[in-house]
Design a protein around this motif. Structure first.
Motif, PDB file in Angstrom:
ATOM      1  N   GLY A 473     -11.583  -0.022  81.506  1.00  0.00           N
ATOM      2  CA  GLY A 473     -11.619   0.447  80.127  1.00  0.00           C
ATOM      3  C   GLY A 473     -11.627   1.963  80.011  1.00  0.00           C
ATOM      4  O   GLY A 473     -11.428   2.501  78.910  1.00  0.00           O
ATOM      5  N   LYS A 474     -11.882   2.670  81.125  1.00  0.00           N
ATOM      6  CA  LYS A 474     -11.924   4.134  81.085  1.00  0.00           C
ATOM      7  C   LYS A 474     -10.516   4.689  80.909  1.00  0.00           C
ATOM      8  O   LYS A 474      -9.565   4.200  81.482  1.00  0.00           O
ATOM      9  CB  LYS A 474     -12.549   4.678  82.359  1.00  0.00           C
ATOM     10  CG  LYS A 474     -12.646   6.196  82.403  1.00  0.00           C
ATOM     11  CD  LYS A 474     -13.321   6.692  83.680  1.00  0.00           C
ATOM     12  CE  LYS A 474     -13.388   8.218  83.689  1.00  0.00           C
ATOM     13  NZ  LYS A 474     -14.082   8.724  84.910  1.00  0.00           N
ATOM     14  N   THR A 475     -10.395   5.732  80.066  1.00  0.00           N
ATOM     15  CA  THR A 475      -9.107   6.401  79.845  1.00  0.00           C
ATOM     16  C   THR A 475      -8.985   7.561  80.843  1.00  0.00           C
ATOM     17  O   THR A 475      -9.895   8.391  80.963  1.00  0.00           O
ATOM     18  CB  THR A 475      -8.995   6.932  78.415  1.00  0.00           C
ATOM     19  OG1 THR A 475      -9.094   5.826  77.501  1.00  0.00           O
ATOM     20  CG2 THR A 475      -7.665   7.640  78.202  1.00  0.00           C
ATOM     21  N   CYS A 525      -3.544   6.833  80.627  1.00  0.00           N
ATOM     22  CA  CYS A 525      -3.596   5.399  80.923  1.00  0.00           C
ATOM     23  C   CYS A 525      -5.025   4.889  80.750  1.00  0.00           C
ATOM     24  O   CYS A 525      -5.994   5.655  80.716  1.00  0.00           O
ATOM     25  CB  CYS A 525      -3.133   5.122  82.360  1.00  0.00           C
ATOM     26  SG  CYS A 525      -1.474   5.711  82.747  1.00  0.00           S
ATOM     27  N   GLU A 526      -5.126   3.563  80.732  1.00  0.00           N
ATOM     28  CA  GLU A 526      -6.422   2.899  80.686  1.00  0.00           C
ATOM     29  C   GLU A 526      -6.626   2.155  82.005  1.00  0.00           C
ATOM     30  O   GLU A 526      -5.725   1.490  82.512  1.00  0.00           O
ATOM     31  CB  GLU A 526      -6.448   1.897  79.535  1.00  0.00           C
ATOM     32  CG  GLU A 526      -7.760   1.113  79.469  1.00  0.00           C
ATOM     33  CD  GLU A 526      -7.726   0.010  78.422  1.00  0.00           C
ATOM     34  OE1 GLU A 526      -8.643  -0.835  78.431  1.00  0.00           O
ATOM     35  OE2 GLU A 526      -6.772  -0.045  77.607  1.00  0.00           O
ATOM     36  N   ILE A 542      -0.728   4.185  78.294  1.00  0.00           N
ATOM     37  CA  ILE A 542      -0.990   4.403  76.862  1.00  0.00           C
ATOM     38  C   ILE A 542       0.123   5.257  76.266  1.00  0.00           C
ATOM     39  O   ILE A 542       0.743   4.887  75.265  1.00  0.00           O
ATOM     40  CB  ILE A 542      -2.367   5.064  76.659  1.00  0.00           C
ATOM     41  CG1 ILE A 542      -3.471   4.112  77.186  1.00  0.00           C
ATOM     42  CG2 ILE A 542      -2.596   5.417  75.202  1.00  0.00           C
ATOM     43  CD1 ILE A 542      -4.864   4.725  77.120  1.00  0.00           C
TER      44      ILE A 542
END
Length: 550
Positions: A473-475, A525-526, A542
């Protein structure tokens, strides 16, 4: 009045011719009543014919001969040259006169020789008589032979083998065969080779009947080549190969034997059908290997001299006749030796230890490295696990790079230990021979003499704790560094690459990664997953922030 009238009694006496016929009949062997005549056998002597007899004595300048005739024969002594006859010698001579002024039969052995020459070629005979003579001089193309007359012997007919210096034959008493004669021109050509060949064939037949492997024979060196020497052992030549000349190393055959030298040899091979004979000079004497079991037992340390270099090792002479092999693997500790020339040279003195001794095959295995301190014996003490070391790249193989740490000690960096992040196919992609490098010990094995090193472990592992630093979930933001058909690799930290699969690029089926991003694009990105254990990070695209198509 005629002579007959003056002496009327003569008409009643037998003539000289009748008297000679009567004497011939009386001297001829006859058989009466089946009993052989025990009286002497007399010879008919006529002028200009050959007569045979036996030497009775030598008086001053005359040789007296018993001809079994009413008178003795005489030959001038000077016809014999230096070879003065002895009583009892058989002689064949030409009758010059049946009766000389002293009532003796005048004979000549020289004229007898001449007549035999002409007789030998009478009526076109193909084989001439065998004559005795003396080689008196060497001339262009051959020699002159005195056979009672001057005869020429071509160089090729002087011997069975080539004679380099014909002067060495001058003075020899020889037997020759007439091969050409012209009575009108008084030209005679003779051959000594023909006579020698006949004698040789006779000797060879006798030799082959009795010859066996293991026999010791006496012979004469007849020819010398680069690979050995040929020896006449009485009717046939045998070969002494270079390796059978002496127990020690032989550089040149001439160092051991010379032409015409008499030698004692042992028969090592005999092929009767092919008429080939193998000989050994060294086996005719004592063998240095007889005491090898005492002097060169395994474990013995000694010294020697390098006398030969092979692809796989060096030949070391320990003493004359005894040589051993130092295999390349036994030349020095640790560092692999590709060829012996890298370590030793011909003539170099070396210290060695005997590894094994095979008396049956006369072979000794030697080691140079075992007489030196083994650096691997203290490997674990000098290079314990996790020790950081410095060295030089000594060689490259498909599977890794060898690093020399000290003389005799090499460590291996496997291709997998060259980089944390890059997939290295060959070590040349990261290092070159001669490069100075820093590595860390990751394994050591004293018994197998192996030391394992790692270059990548000298730096932190970028995958360490990756699942905590990149939770789902981290960008994250990174740069596209590689493209594959199934996706794009994005560098999200130094040495750390993550994969954006084509299915996570936000486009429908049939989309190709190169249609969405290019190498060098900065993308956001994720994180979908991250695993330190599997060394993998999965991303979802993303957006493209910078670069083409941004």
């Amino acid at each position: 009045m005629s002579g007959a009238d003056k002496d009327p009694l003569k008409r009643y006496l037998p003539s000289d011719e009748e008297i000679e016929k009567a004497m011939e009949a009386a001297m001829r062997d006859v058989t009466v009543s089946g009993v052989p005549d025990a009286g002497p056998s007399f010879q008919i002597i006529r002028a200009n014919t050959l007569a045979r007899g036996t030497v009775i004595m030598v008086q001053r300048d005359t040789v007296v001969v018993d001809l079994s005739y009413k008178a003795e024969g005489v030959i001038p002594l000077d016809e014999y040259g230096d070879a003065e006859p002895s009583p009892g010698d058989e002689v064949e001579a030409w009758v010059l006169a049946v009766e000389n002024k002293d009532g003796q039969v005048a004979l000549s052995i020289q004229e007898g020789q001449r007549q035999k020459v002409w007789e030998s070629v009478r009526d076109g005979a193909t084989e001439g008589a065998i004559l005795r003579g003396k080689i008196t001089e060497a001339v262009k193309g051959g020699c002159v032979v005195d056979v009672g007359m001057r005869a020429f012997m071509p160089a090729r007919e002087c011997d069975i083998r080539f004679v380099e210096d014909l002067e060495t034959l001058v003075g020899l008493d020889v037997e020759v065969q007439v091969i050409e004669a012209d009575r009108e021109e008084r030209k005679v050509v003779v051959s000594r080779r023909a006579v020698l060949s006949t004698h040789r064939e006779e000797k060879k037949g006798e030799l082959f009947k009795n010859l066996e492997v293991g026999q010791t024979r006496t012979g004469v060196v007849t020819n010398i080549t680069d690979f050995g020497a040929f020896v006449d052992i009485g009717g046939a030549d045998g070969l002494i190969h270079k390796g059978d000349l002496a127990w020690g190393h032989v550089e040149k055959v001439e160092e051991v034997v010379q032409l015409n030298q008499q030698v004692e040899v042992v028969v090592t091979k005999f092929d009767r059908q092919a008429e080939r004979i193998g000989l050994s000079l060294k086996q005719a004497g004592p063998s240095p290997w007889d005491h090898a079991s005492v002097r060169y037992a395994p474990g013995t340390r000694t010294s020697g001299r390098v006398v030969g270099l092979l692809d796989f090792g060096a030949i070391v002479e320990l003493e004359v006749g005894i040589q051993g092999l130092v295999h390349v693997s036994e030349m020095r500790w640790g560092q692999r030796v590709s060829k012996p020339q890298d370590v030793v040279e011909l003539g170099q003195p070396v210290n060695v230890e005997v590894l094994s001794l095979d008396l049956d095959r006369c072979k000794i295995s030697l080691s140079m490295r075992k007489v030196e301190e083994n650096p691997w014996a203290t490997l674990e003490q000098n290079y314990p696990f996790a020790t950081v070391v410095e060295g030089t790249v000594s060689r490259l193989e498909d599977f890794g790079a060898f690093i020399e740490l000290e003389d005799g000690i090499e460590g291996l960096v496997h291709v997998s230990e060259l980089s944390w992040t890059e997939r290295v196919s060959h070590p040349r992609e990261k290092v070159s021979v001669g490069d100075a490098v820093t590595a860390i010990v990751i394994g050591n094995d004293t018994d197998r003499q192996r030391l394992s090193l790692s270059i990548r472990k000298t730096e932190p592992d970028p995958w360490w704790d990756v699942d905590e630093r990149f939770p789902a979930g981290k960008t994250v933001q990174g740069t596209v560094v590689r493209m594959k058909d199934f996706g794009a690799f994005v560098e999200v930290a130094t040495g750390l690459e993550a994969l954006v699969h084509v299915s996570n690029m936000g486009f429908g089926p049939g989309t190709r990664p190169r249609d969405v991003v290019k190498i060098g694009n900065i993308v956001q990105c994720e994180v979908m997953e991250a695993s330190e254990e599997s060394r993998r990070i999965g991303l979802r695209l993303i957006e493209v922030i910078e670069g083409e198509d941004a």
